[in-house]
Scaffold this motif. Structure first.
Motif, short mmCIF file in Angstrom:
data_model
loop_
_atom_site.label_atom_id
_atom_site.label_comp_id
_atom_site.label_asym_id
_atom_site.label_seq_id
_atom_site.Cartn_x
_atom_site.Cartn_y
_atom_site.Cartn_z
N TRP A 196 33.86 46.73 -155.46
CA TRP A 196 33.19 47.89 -154.84
C TRP A 196 31.79 48.08 -155.42
CZ3 TRP A 196 34.64 53.64 -155.92
CH2 TRP A 196 34.00 54.47 -155.00
N ASN A 197 31.67 47.94 -156.75
CA ASN A 197 30.36 48.10 -157.39
C ASN A 197 29.40 46.97 -157.05
OD1 ASN A 197 30.61 50.55 -158.58
ND2 ASN A 197 31.29 49.74 -160.56
N SER A 198 29.92 45.78 -156.80
CA SER A 198 29.03 44.67 -156.46
C SER A 198 28.65 44.68 -154.99
CB SER A 198 29.68 43.33 -156.84
OG SER A 198 30.82 43.10 -156.04
N GLY A 199 29.28 45.54 -154.18
CA GLY A 199 28.92 45.69 -152.78
C GLY A 199 29.47 44.61 -151.86
#
Length: 108
Positions: free
Chosen positions: A74-77
């Motif tokens: 999620w944080n890396s998109g």
């Protein structure tokens, strides 16, 4: 010269004697089959409580690993984050449901 019959058939006789001794030994150690089955059922039922606790602990560890995996995606998109999150959540629910069903089925 005549051959001795005892030496000729000694291996067959030894084998027959060994088999006879094994059968006699098994007959001496024979026990009531019902008592053995009941004892085995009691022992196996005793393991289900420990097994369900183990499954819950395993599910907790795998759940934490899956949560970290989803968080990093999620944080890396990454675009497939929702698919990974859904499969992780589904597997956690499945593990809890199966463990609960086993626990209720065997009356642990």
């Amino acid at each position: 010269m005549k051959r001795c019959v005892w030496k000729k058939n000694s291996s067959k006789r030894a084998l027959a004697l060994t088999v006879l001794m094994l059968v006699a030994r098994a007959a001496l150690y024979a026990q009531d089959g019902v008592a053995g089955i009941e004892s085995a059922a009691t022992q196996v039922n005793g393991y289900f409580g420990v097994g369900t606790k183990l499954m819950y602990a395993l599910g907790a560890v795998l759940g934490l690993i899956g949560a970290v995996k989803v968080y990093t995606k999620w944080n890396s998109g990454e675009p497939d984050t929702s698919k990974v999150a859904a499969s992780w959540f589904g597997s956690c629910i499945f593990l809890v449901v199966v463990t609960t069903i086993i626990k209720s089925f065997f009356g642990v």
